[in-house]
Design a protein around this motif. Structure first.
Motif, PDB file in Angstrom:
ATOM      1  N   GLU A  21       0.839  -1.205   0.000  1.00 43.29           N
ATOM      2  CA  GLU A  21       0.000   0.000   0.000  1.00 43.29           C
ATOM      3  C   GLU A  21       0.871   1.251   0.000  1.00 43.29           C
ATOM      4  O   GLU A  21       0.556   2.235  -0.654  1.00 43.29           O
ATOM      5  N   ASN A  22       1.983   1.196   0.737  1.00 47.22           N
ATOM      6  CA  ASN A  22       2.908   2.338   0.737  1.00 47.22           C
ATOM      7  C   ASN A  22       3.544   2.531  -0.635  1.00 47.22           C
ATOM      8  O   ASN A  22       3.692   3.669  -1.102  1.00 47.22           O
ATOM      9  N   VAL A  23       3.903   1.440  -1.298  1.00 42.60           N
ATOM     10  CA  VAL A  23       4.479   1.533  -2.644  1.00 42.60           C
ATOM     11  C   VAL A  23       3.451   2.125  -3.617  1.00 42.60           C
ATOM     12  O   VAL A  23       3.783   2.994  -4.427  1.00 42.60           O
ATOM     13  N   THR A  25       0.975   4.105  -2.900  1.00 45.51           N
ATOM     14  CA  THR A  25       0.806   5.522  -2.577  1.00 45.51           C
ATOM     15  C   THR A  25       1.956   6.355  -3.147  1.00 45.51           C
ATOM     16  O   THR A  25       1.739   7.457  -3.659  1.00 45.51           O
ATOM     17  N   ILE A  26       3.157   5.833  -3.083  1.00 42.00           N
ATOM     18  CA  ILE A  26       4.316   6.529  -3.655  1.00 42.00           C
ATOM     19  C   ILE A  26       4.177   6.649  -5.171  1.00 42.00           C
ATOM     20  O   ILE A  26       4.475   7.696  -5.756  1.00 42.00           O
ATOM     21  N   ILE A  27       3.687   5.600  -5.833  1.00 40.53           N
ATOM     22  CA  ILE A  27       3.485   5.644  -7.286  1.00 40.53           C
ATOM     23  C   ILE A  27       2.434   6.688  -7.650  1.00 40.53           C
ATOM     24  O   ILE A  27       2.598   7.449  -8.613  1.00 40.53           O
ATOM     25  N   GLY A  29       1.743   9.358  -5.906  1.00 41.78           N
ATOM     26  CA  GLY A  29       2.400  10.646  -5.677  1.00 41.78           C
ATOM     27  C   GLY A  29       3.351  11.018  -6.803  1.00 41.78           C
ATOM     28  O   GLY A  29       3.412  12.187  -7.215  1.00 41.78           O
ATOM     29  N   LEU A  30       4.095  10.041  -7.311  1.00 44.71           N
ATOM     30  CA  LEU A  30       4.987  10.307  -8.449  1.00 44.71           C
ATOM     31  C   LEU A  30       4.190  10.732  -9.682  1.00 44.71           C
ATOM     32  O   LEU A  30       4.594  11.646 -10.398  1.00 44.71           O
ATOM     33  N   SER A  47       2.006  10.708 -16.931  1.00 45.02           N
ATOM     34  CA  SER A  47       1.538  10.933 -15.567  1.00 45.02           C
ATOM     35  C   SER A  47       0.188  10.278 -15.283  1.00 45.02           C
ATOM     36  O   SER A  47      -0.012   9.679 -14.223  1.00 45.02           O
ATOM     37  N   THR A  50       0.592   6.549 -14.900  1.00 40.38           N
ATOM     38  CA  THR A  50       1.257   6.254 -13.637  1.00 40.38           C
ATOM     39  C   THR A  50       0.282   6.345 -12.469  1.00 40.38           C
ATOM     40  O   THR A  50       0.239   5.453 -11.606  1.00 40.38           O
ATOM     41  N   GLY A  54      -1.041   3.225 -10.105  1.00 44.18           N
ATOM     42  CA  GLY A  54      -0.945   3.277  -8.648  1.00 44.18           C
ATOM     43  C   GLY A  54      -2.292   3.102  -7.974  1.00 44.18           C
ATOM     44  O   GLY A  54      -2.414   2.423  -6.950  1.00 44.18           O
TER      45      GLY A  54
END
Length: 66
Positions: A21-23, A25-27, A29-30, A47, A50, A54
């Motif tokens: 879930e953290n990964v 969320t980072i994707i 955000g990217l 974008s 991506t 995510g």
């Protein structure tokens, strides 16, 4: 002694919900940063894909065991 109600899951540690879930969320955000940057058109172009990846990843991973 094991605690009642807790059983050992056969899922690998890297396939657990918290980490993935953290990964995801980072994707997301990217993808958001790629959408609002003014420098590279190729980043802007990718974008949406991506962020979509995510979001789908987050939805799928939220069904995994803890």
């Amino acid at each position: 002694m094991t605690q009642p109600g807790k059983h050992k899951s056969r899922w690998p540690v890297w396939l657990r919900r918290g980490l993935l879930e953290n990964v995801a969320t980072i994707i997301i955000g990217l993808g958001f940063l790629m959408l609002f940057q003014p420098f590279a058109l190729s980043l802007y172009t990718w974008s949406f894909i991506t962020m979509l990846f995510g979001t789908v990843m987050f939805i799928v991973v939220s069904k995994f065991p803890e």
